[in-house]
Design an enzyme around this catalytic site. Sequence first.
Site, mmCIF file in Angstrom:
data_model
loop_
_atom_site.group_PDB
_atom_site.id
_atom_site.type_symbol
_atom_site.label_atom_id
_atom_site.label_comp_id
_atom_site.label_asym_id
_atom_site.label_seq_id
_atom_site.Cartn_x
_atom_site.Cartn_y
_atom_site.Cartn_z
ATOM 1 C CB CYS A 58 -0.915 -0.030 1.221
ATOM 2 S SG CYS A 58 -1.884 1.459 1.457
ATOM 3 C CB CYS A 61 0.137 1.797 4.169
ATOM 4 S SG CYS A 61 -1.602 1.380 3.973
#
Length: 95
Positions: A58, A61
């Site tokens: 991600c 993230c």
Amino acid sequence: PAMTMMNQTAVPTASFVMPIPQRMAFSSNIIEMEDTEEWEKLIKGTDPLVIQAGANWCGPCKTLKPLLTTEAANFETVKYVYMDVDKFPEIAQML
């Protein structure tokens, strides 16, 4: 530093790595969750928690993870937890 010629003018160029400030170093307050028993212990505790649910794949993230490190250095009374949602999908769904 190396010199680069631009329009017949010497312009200094350099390659360098900007040092990370001491407060940006990984804090001992960041807990990378390893098992569900650890999760149970954390949520039953009395310490305030900040939980980042993320994944290695991600992009956003990965962008937020350094922020977690910075905040952990600034607020040492708070426990910061990083949880990989691929390892703990059931817990991630509860959040």
